[in-house]
Design an enzyme around this catalytic site. Structure first.
Site, PDB file in Angstrom:
ATOM      1  N   ARG A 158       2.057 -18.016  -4.489  1.00  5.39           N
ATOM      2  CA  ARG A 158       1.210 -17.284  -3.350  1.00  5.39           C
ATOM      3  C   ARG A 158      -0.175 -18.138  -3.451  1.00  5.39           C
ATOM      4  O   ARG A 158      -0.870 -18.055  -4.384  1.00  5.39           O
ATOM      5  CB  ARG A 158       1.116 -15.878  -3.826  1.00  5.39           C
ATOM      6  CG  ARG A 158      -0.071 -15.165  -2.796  1.00  5.39           C
ATOM      7  CD  ARG A 158      -0.013 -13.696  -2.842  1.00  5.39           C
ATOM      8  NE  ARG A 158       1.126 -13.139  -2.231  1.00  5.39           N
ATOM      9  CZ  ARG A 158       1.362 -11.868  -1.777  1.00  5.39           C
ATOM     10  NH1 ARG A 158       0.377 -11.111  -2.200  1.00  5.39           N
ATOM     11  NH2 ARG A 158       2.376 -11.510  -1.174  1.00  5.39           N
ATOM     12  N   HIS A 206       4.200 -15.858   5.683  1.00  2.95           N
ATOM     13  CA  HIS A 206       4.991 -15.224   4.494  1.00  2.95           C
ATOM     14  C   HIS A 206       6.324 -15.051   4.846  1.00  2.95           C
ATOM     15  O   HIS A 206       6.811 -13.816   5.355  1.00  2.95           O
ATOM     16  CB  HIS A 206       4.286 -13.853   4.947  1.00  2.95           C
ATOM     17  CG  HIS A 206       4.233 -12.965   3.670  1.00  2.95           C
ATOM     18  ND1 HIS A 206       4.935 -13.269   2.536  1.00  2.95           N
ATOM     19  CD2 HIS A 206       4.025 -11.709   3.217  1.00  2.95           C
ATOM     20  CE1 HIS A 206       5.016 -12.559   1.691  1.00  2.95           C
ATOM     21  NE2 HIS A 206       4.334 -11.356   2.177  1.00  2.95           N
ATOM     22  N   GLN A 236       8.686 -12.091   3.446  1.00  2.00           N
ATOM     23  CA  GLN A 236       8.378 -10.786   4.194  1.00  2.00           C
ATOM     24  C   GLN A 236       9.325 -10.674   5.271  1.00  2.00           C
ATOM     25  O   GLN A 236       9.988  -9.755   5.591  1.00  2.00           O
ATOM     26  CB  GLN A 236       6.919 -10.646   4.605  1.00  2.00           C
ATOM     27  CG  GLN A 236       6.483  -9.347   5.288  1.00  2.00           C
ATOM     28  CD  GLN A 236       6.630  -8.177   4.359  1.00  2.00           C
ATOM     29  OE1 GLN A 236       6.077  -8.304   3.127  1.00  2.00           O
ATOM     30  NE2 GLN A 236       7.508  -7.137   4.746  1.00  2.00           N
ATOM     31  N   ASP A 255       0.022  -4.992  10.474  1.00  2.00           N
ATOM     32  CA  ASP A 255      -0.574  -5.605   9.301  1.00  2.00           C
ATOM     33  C   ASP A 255      -1.747  -5.267   9.254  1.00  2.00           C
ATOM     34  O   ASP A 255      -2.517  -5.030  10.215  1.00  2.00           O
ATOM     35  CB  ASP A 255      -0.227  -6.952   9.195  1.00  2.00           C
ATOM     36  CG  ASP A 255      -0.390  -7.573   7.712  1.00  2.00           C
ATOM     37  OD1 ASP A 255      -0.694  -6.916   6.822  1.00  2.00           O
ATOM     38  OD2 ASP A 255      -0.381  -8.818   7.588  1.00  2.00           O
ATOM     39  N   CYS A 261       4.006  -4.535   6.568  1.00  2.00           N
ATOM     40  CA  CYS A 261       4.271  -5.338   5.324  1.00  2.00           C
ATOM     41  C   CYS A 261       3.753  -4.684   4.252  1.00  2.00           C
ATOM     42  O   CYS A 261       4.222  -4.795   3.121  1.00  2.00           O
ATOM     43  CB  CYS A 261       4.106  -6.651   5.597  1.00  2.00           C
ATOM     44  SG  CYS A 261       2.146  -6.956   5.874  1.00  2.00           S
ATOM     45  N   ARG A 284      12.287  -6.175   0.103  1.00  4.15           N
ATOM     46  CA  ARG A 284      11.746  -7.262  -0.276  1.00  4.15           C
ATOM     47  C   ARG A 284      12.672  -7.798  -1.430  1.00  4.15           C
ATOM     48  O   ARG A 284      13.052  -8.818  -1.912  1.00  4.15           O
ATOM     49  CB  ARG A 284      10.328  -7.130  -0.800  1.00  4.15           C
ATOM     50  CG  ARG A 284       9.301  -6.855   0.335  1.00  4.15           C
ATOM     51  CD  ARG A 284       9.261  -8.110   1.276  1.00  4.15           C
ATOM     52  NE  ARG A 284       8.893  -9.346   0.389  1.00  4.15           N
ATOM     53  CZ  ARG A 284       7.756  -9.550   0.010  1.00  4.15           C
ATOM     54  NH1 ARG A 284       6.411  -8.868   0.469  1.00  4.15           N
ATOM     55  NH2 ARG A 284       7.417 -10.763  -0.646  1.00  4.15           N
TER      56      ARG A 284
HETATM   57  N1  NVA Z   1      -1.843 -10.746   6.173  1.00  5.33           N
HETATM   58  C1  NVA Z   1      -1.767 -10.099   4.804  1.00  5.33           C
HETATM   59  C2  NVA Z   1      -0.497  -9.888   4.214  1.00  5.33           C
HETATM   60  C3  NVA Z   1      -0.306  -9.085   3.069  1.00  5.33           C
HETATM   61  C4  NVA Z   1       0.807  -8.968   2.128  1.00  5.33           C
HETATM   62  C5  NVA Z   1      -2.545 -10.973   3.840  1.00  5.33           C
HETATM   63  O1  NVA Z   1      -2.675 -12.364   3.884  1.00  5.33           O
HETATM   64  O2  NVA Z   1      -3.499 -10.285   3.247  1.00  5.33           O
HETATM   65  N1   CP Z   2       3.849  -7.612   1.623  1.00  7.85           N
HETATM   66  C1   CP Z   2       3.468  -7.952   0.457  1.00  7.85           C
HETATM   67  O1   CP Z   2       3.568  -9.263   0.308  1.00  7.85           O
HETATM   68  O2   CP Z   2       2.945  -7.272  -0.504  1.00  7.85           O
HETATM   69  P1   CP Z   2       2.219  -7.843  -1.848  1.00  7.85           P
HETATM   70  O3   CP Z   2       0.721  -8.505  -1.497  1.00  7.85           O
HETATM   71  O4   CP Z   2       1.807  -6.478  -2.610  1.00  7.85           O
HETATM   72  O5   CP Z   2       2.890  -8.557  -2.521  1.00  7.85           O
END
Ligand code: NVA
Ligand code: CP
Length: 307
Positions: free
Chosen positions: A103, A130, A133, A224, A264, A292
């Site tokens: 990540r 992502h 997801q 989101d 998500c 997930r």
């Molecule tokens: N768009 C959000 C998704 C979190 C799972 C982010 O990147 O923070």
């Molecule tokens: N939806 C998602 O990726 O959640 P986290 O950021 O908690 O992993």
């Protein structure tokens, strides 16, 4: 499939295969059987530059349930691009583990790891996309509407961000209609939608301003956070710009009765979605979060377990 970095780069038949394996593994698990230990003797390194609940736990549990071992590494420990380069990290890990999930902020780091390493690289969220997801999201829609989602409409209301981008590609590839309602400056690049239309025969992907118009024929409404990880400095401005893009009961009233609501997570109740909607009868956000685990089991079984 060598890596899982974007939906765009993953052939449709591979996506379908991962989703099928995921569904099979879920059936076995839900009937009380343990899954075949297809990752026995194998390890997955999990690298996090940003916080996570769902991704971290679902991957770790997925590896465990498939008989493998997960190694969790935080940015403050390994310093991707600071202590050493993404490429060096991938070369080192390739001699020790059998897969890398990461990540990251900069999407390019995933590409650098895939280029330099010799084990599969999985995108666990980047500023760009992502894809994991999106696997869970499609599983959740199939749970509701059946396996063939072609012609179903996913209406995404809010920021044209990493999650929206992966969903747009997924819908284009699997034949769902995708419409995003977002304010100017926060839409998806028009060139992206054009690329999806060119790359996926018959893709019906569109973007408009008006959330009510977007949900009119929706089977699923998706939202989101308006402030993704790394955008905290823009919070005030974003909350103002997105004020009319909340998923609330008034918006649901503009959608067909059978519509489901997806998010998500993490969710900010009272901001992008109201509590009554996320906790209400149309919401599928918690089964979606649970998927997930299953989606990524399918992914790991295919990428690292030879399924
Ligand atoms: N768009 C959000 C998704 C979190 C799972 C982010 O990147 O923070
Ligand atoms: N939806 C998602 O990726 O959640 P986290 O950021 O908690 O992993």
């Amino acid at each position: 499939m060598d890596h899982f970095i974007t939906i765009a780069d993953t052939p449709t038949e591979e996506l379908e295969h991962v989703l099928d394996v995921a569904a099979r593994l879920r059936v076995d698990r839900n009937s009380g059987q343990t899954n075949n230990p297809v990752l026995a003797g194998k390890s997955l390194a999990m690298l996090f530059e940003k916080p996570s609940l769902r991704t971290r736990v679902s991957f770790e549990q997925a590896v465990y349930e498939l008989g493998g071992h997960a190694v969790h590494l935080l940015q403050q420990e390994i310093g991707i691009g600071k202590r050493e380069s993404a490429a060096d990290i991938a070369q080192v890990l390739s001699g020790m583990v059998h897969g890398i999930m990461a990540r990251v902020f900069e999407h390019a780091k995933l590409e650098q790891m895939a280029e330099a390493g010799s084990v599969p690289v999985i995108n666990a969220l980047s500023d760009d996309s992502h894809p994991c997801q999106a696997l869970a999201d499609i599983m959740t829609m199939r749970d509701e509407f059946g396996h063939d989602l072609s012609g179903r409409t996913l209406a995404y209301v809010g920021d044209g961000n990493n999650v929206a981008k992966s969903l747009a590609w997924m819908c284009g590839k699997l034949g769902l209609r995708f419409v995003i309602a977002a304010p100017d400056g926060y839409k998806l690049p028009d060139t992206l939608l054009e690329t999806i239309r060119e790359g996926c025969r018959g893709a019906d992907v569109d973007q408009i301003d008006d959330p009510h118009q977007a949900v009119r024929d929706a089977d699923a409404i998706y939202t989101d956070t308006f402030v993704s990880m790394g955008q905290e400095d823009e919070k005030q401005q974003r909350l103002t710009v997105f004020a009319d893009y909340q998923v609330n009961q008034t918006l649901l009233d503009a959608a067909p009765d059978h519509v489901i609501v997806l998010h998500c997570l993490p969710a900010y109740r009272g901001v992008e979605i109201t509590a009554d909607v996320i906790d209400g009868p149309s919401s599928r956000v918690f089964p979606q979060a649970h998927n997930r685990l299953h989606g990524q089991k399918g992914l790991l079984a295919v990428l690292m377990g030879g399924c």
